[in-house]
Design a protein around this motif. Sequence first.
Motif, PDB file in Angstrom:
ATOM      1  N   ASP A 147       0.804  -1.219   0.000  1.00 35.06           N
ATOM      2  CA  ASP A 147       0.000   0.000   0.000  1.00 35.06           C
ATOM      3  C   ASP A 147       0.840   1.273   0.000  1.00 35.06           C
ATOM      4  O   ASP A 147       0.349   2.338   0.307  1.00 35.06           O
ATOM      5  CB  ASP A 147      -0.901   0.035   1.238  1.00 35.06           C
ATOM      6  N   ARG A 148       2.088   1.180  -0.303  1.00 37.84           N
ATOM      7  CA  ARG A 148       2.999   2.316  -0.151  1.00 37.84           C
ATOM      8  C   ARG A 148       2.696   3.460  -1.114  1.00 37.84           C
ATOM      9  O   ARG A 148       2.173   3.251  -2.204  1.00 37.84           O
ATOM     10  CB  ARG A 148       4.437   1.870  -0.305  1.00 37.84           C
ATOM     11  N   ILE A 149       3.065   4.627  -0.690  1.00 39.44           N
ATOM     12  CA  ILE A 149       2.877   5.819  -1.519  1.00 39.44           C
ATOM     13  C   ILE A 149       4.124   6.112  -2.340  1.00 39.44           C
ATOM     14  O   ILE A 149       4.127   7.013  -3.157  1.00 39.44           O
ATOM     15  CB  ILE A 149       2.511   7.049  -0.660  1.00 39.44           C
ATOM     16  N   ILE A 150       5.170   5.343  -2.114  1.00 35.15           N
ATOM     17  CA  ILE A 150       6.392   5.451  -2.894  1.00 35.15           C
ATOM     18  C   ILE A 150       6.619   4.128  -3.614  1.00 35.15           C
ATOM     19  O   ILE A 150       6.172   3.085  -3.152  1.00 35.15           O
ATOM     20  CB  ILE A 150       7.607   5.787  -2.002  1.00 35.15           C
ATOM     21  N   ASN A 151       7.301   4.164  -4.732  1.00 37.81           N
ATOM     22  CA  ASN A 151       7.482   2.947  -5.513  1.00 37.81           C
ATOM     23  C   ASN A 151       8.787   2.225  -5.243  1.00 37.81           C
ATOM     24  O   ASN A 151       8.974   1.113  -5.687  1.00 37.81           O
ATOM     25  CB  ASN A 151       7.387   3.261  -7.007  1.00 37.81           C
ATOM     26  N   ASP A 152       9.703   2.865  -4.543  1.00 34.57           N
ATOM     27  CA  ASP A 152      11.012   2.262  -4.316  1.00 34.57           C
ATOM     28  C   ASP A 152      11.076   1.576  -2.963  1.00 34.57           C
ATOM     29  O   ASP A 152      10.443   2.001  -2.005  1.00 34.57           O
ATOM     30  CB  ASP A 152      12.093   3.334  -4.421  1.00 34.57           C
ATOM     31  N   ALA A 153      11.882   0.527  -2.892  1.00 36.32           N
ATOM     32  CA  ALA A 153      12.017  -0.239  -1.653  1.00 36.32           C
ATOM     33  C   ALA A 153      12.759   0.575  -0.588  1.00 36.32           C
ATOM     34  O   ALA A 153      13.625   1.384  -0.901  1.00 36.32           O
ATOM     35  CB  ALA A 153      12.772  -1.530  -1.933  1.00 36.32           C
ATOM     36  N   GLU A 169      15.459   5.855   4.255  1.00 36.82           N
ATOM     37  CA  GLU A 169      16.273   5.864   3.044  1.00 36.82           C
ATOM     38  C   GLU A 169      15.737   4.825   2.067  1.00 36.82           C
ATOM     39  O   GLU A 169      15.422   3.700   2.452  1.00 36.82           O
ATOM     40  CB  GLU A 169      17.721   5.544   3.383  1.00 36.82           C
ATOM     41  N   LEU A 170      15.661   5.209   0.808  1.00 41.46           N
ATOM     42  CA  LEU A 170      15.165   4.330  -0.239  1.00 41.46           C
ATOM     43  C   LEU A 170      16.327   3.704  -0.996  1.00 41.46           C
ATOM     44  O   LEU A 170      17.429   4.242  -1.020  1.00 41.46           O
ATOM     45  CB  LEU A 170      14.289   5.114  -1.211  1.00 41.46           C
ATOM     46  N   GLU A 171      16.041   2.565  -1.619  1.00 36.28           N
ATOM     47  CA  GLU A 171      17.052   1.922  -2.459  1.00 36.28           C
ATOM     48  C   GLU A 171      17.498   2.871  -3.558  1.00 36.28           C
ATOM     49  O   GLU A 171      18.656   2.959  -3.881  1.00 36.28           O
ATOM     50  CB  GLU A 171      16.499   0.633  -3.084  1.00 36.28           C
ATOM     51  N   GLU A 172      16.548   3.593  -4.113  1.00 28.38           N
ATOM     52  CA  GLU A 172      16.844   4.532  -5.189  1.00 28.38           C
ATOM     53  C   GLU A 172      15.866   5.692  -5.069  1.00 28.38           C
ATOM     54  O   GLU A 172      14.670   5.489  -4.893  1.00 28.38           O
ATOM     55  CB  GLU A 172      16.675   3.828  -6.533  1.00 28.38           C
ATOM     56  N   ALA A 173      16.362   6.898  -5.184  1.00 29.19           N
ATOM     57  CA  ALA A 173      15.494   8.078  -5.077  1.00 29.19           C
ATOM     58  C   ALA A 173      14.594   8.152  -6.317  1.00 29.19           C
ATOM     59  O   ALA A 173      15.025   7.831  -7.417  1.00 29.19           O
ATOM     60  CB  ALA A 173      16.333   9.340  -4.979  1.00 29.19           C
ATOM     61  N   PRO A 174      13.339   8.579  -6.133  1.00 30.60           N
ATOM     62  CA  PRO A 174      12.441   8.737  -7.280  1.00 30.60           C
ATOM     63  C   PRO A 174      13.016   9.735  -8.271  1.00 30.60           C
ATOM     64  O   PRO A 174      13.688  10.701  -7.904  1.00 30.60           O
ATOM     65  CB  PRO A 174      11.153   9.287  -6.645  1.00 30.60           C
ATOM     66  N   ASP A 175      12.782   9.499  -9.562  1.00 35.18           N
ATOM     67  CA  ASP A 175      13.320  10.355 -10.618  1.00 35.18           C
ATOM     68  C   ASP A 175      12.927  11.811 -10.482  1.00 35.18           C
ATOM     69  O   ASP A 175      13.703  12.704 -10.793  1.00 35.18           O
ATOM     70  CB  ASP A 175      12.856   9.850 -11.999  1.00 35.18           C
ATOM     71  N   ASP A 176      11.709  12.073 -10.045  1.00 35.60           N
ATOM     72  CA  ASP A 176      11.206  13.438 -10.042  1.00 35.60           C
ATOM     73  C   ASP A 176      11.327  14.121  -8.672  1.00 35.60           C
ATOM     74  O   ASP A 176      10.752  15.172  -8.458  1.00 35.60           O
ATOM     75  CB  ASP A 176       9.754  13.461 -10.484  1.00 35.60           C
ATOM     76  N   ILE A 177      12.119  13.589  -7.768  1.00 38.37           N
ATOM     77  CA  ILE A 177      12.163  14.135  -6.409  1.00 38.37           C
ATOM     78  C   ILE A 177      12.744  15.531  -6.364  1.00 38.37           C
ATOM     79  O   ILE A 177      12.383  16.340  -5.517  1.00 38.37           O
ATOM     80  CB  ILE A 177      12.927  13.183  -5.461  1.00 38.37           C
ATOM     81  N   LEU A 178      13.648  15.883  -7.277  1.00 39.27           N
ATOM     82  CA  LEU A 178      14.260  17.198  -7.248  1.00 39.27           C
ATOM     83  C   LEU A 178      13.679  18.183  -8.264  1.00 39.27           C
ATOM     84  O   LEU A 178      14.132  19.307  -8.356  1.00 39.27           O
ATOM     85  CB  LEU A 178      15.781  17.065  -7.486  1.00 39.27           C
ATOM     86  N   LYS A 179      12.680  17.748  -8.988  1.00 36.63           N
ATOM     87  CA  LYS A 179      12.072  18.628  -9.990  1.00 36.63           C
ATOM     88  C   LYS A 179      11.177  19.662  -9.313  1.00 36.63           C
ATOM     89  O   LYS A 179      10.498  19.370  -8.332  1.00 36.63           O
ATOM     90  CB  LYS A 179      11.246  17.822 -10.986  1.00 36.63           C
ATOM     91  N   THR A 180      11.187  20.857  -9.835  1.00 39.03           N
ATOM     92  CA  THR A 180      10.310  21.912  -9.341  1.00 39.03           C
ATOM     93  C   THR A 180       9.447  22.414 -10.476  1.00 39.03           C
ATOM     94  O   THR A 180       9.761  22.226 -11.647  1.00 39.03           O
ATOM     95  CB  THR A 180      11.127  23.082  -8.746  1.00 39.03           C
ATOM     96  N   LYS A 181       8.388  23.099 -10.120  1.00 34.47           N
ATOM     97  CA  LYS A 181       7.483  23.615 -11.148  1.00 34.47           C
ATOM     98  C   LYS A 181       7.991  24.913 -11.713  1.00 34.47           C
ATOM     99  O   LYS A 181       8.688  25.652 -11.158  1.00 34.47           O
ATOM    100  CB  LYS A 181       6.090  23.836 -10.547  1.00 34.47           C
TER     101      LYS A 181
END
Length: 78
Positions: free
Chosen positions: A19-25, A66-78
């Motif tokens: 049920d996680r809200i993040i996709n990375d382990a 800490e995640l295995e890998e940071a989500p691709d869009d974590i540092l993106k801003t609008k």
Amino acid sequence: MKQKEGRTTFSFDALGSDDRIINDAIKKVSIMGYDKAINWIQKNDELVVELPLTSTLKNAIGFKIELEEAPDDILKTK
């Protein structure tokens, strides 16, 4: 927060493996400002973190997850 047999645990339903809200382990969970390892487990429906029995923590507690890998869009801003 739950207490069982003198141990205090926190459960985070949104961080369960199904049920996680993040996709990375999740790779590691720690307490900010506390340099020792803590017990934690990611179940299907929750992440359970156990506070250490010998802790001298007296203030607000911040968990570092800490995640295995940071989500691709974590540092993106609008």
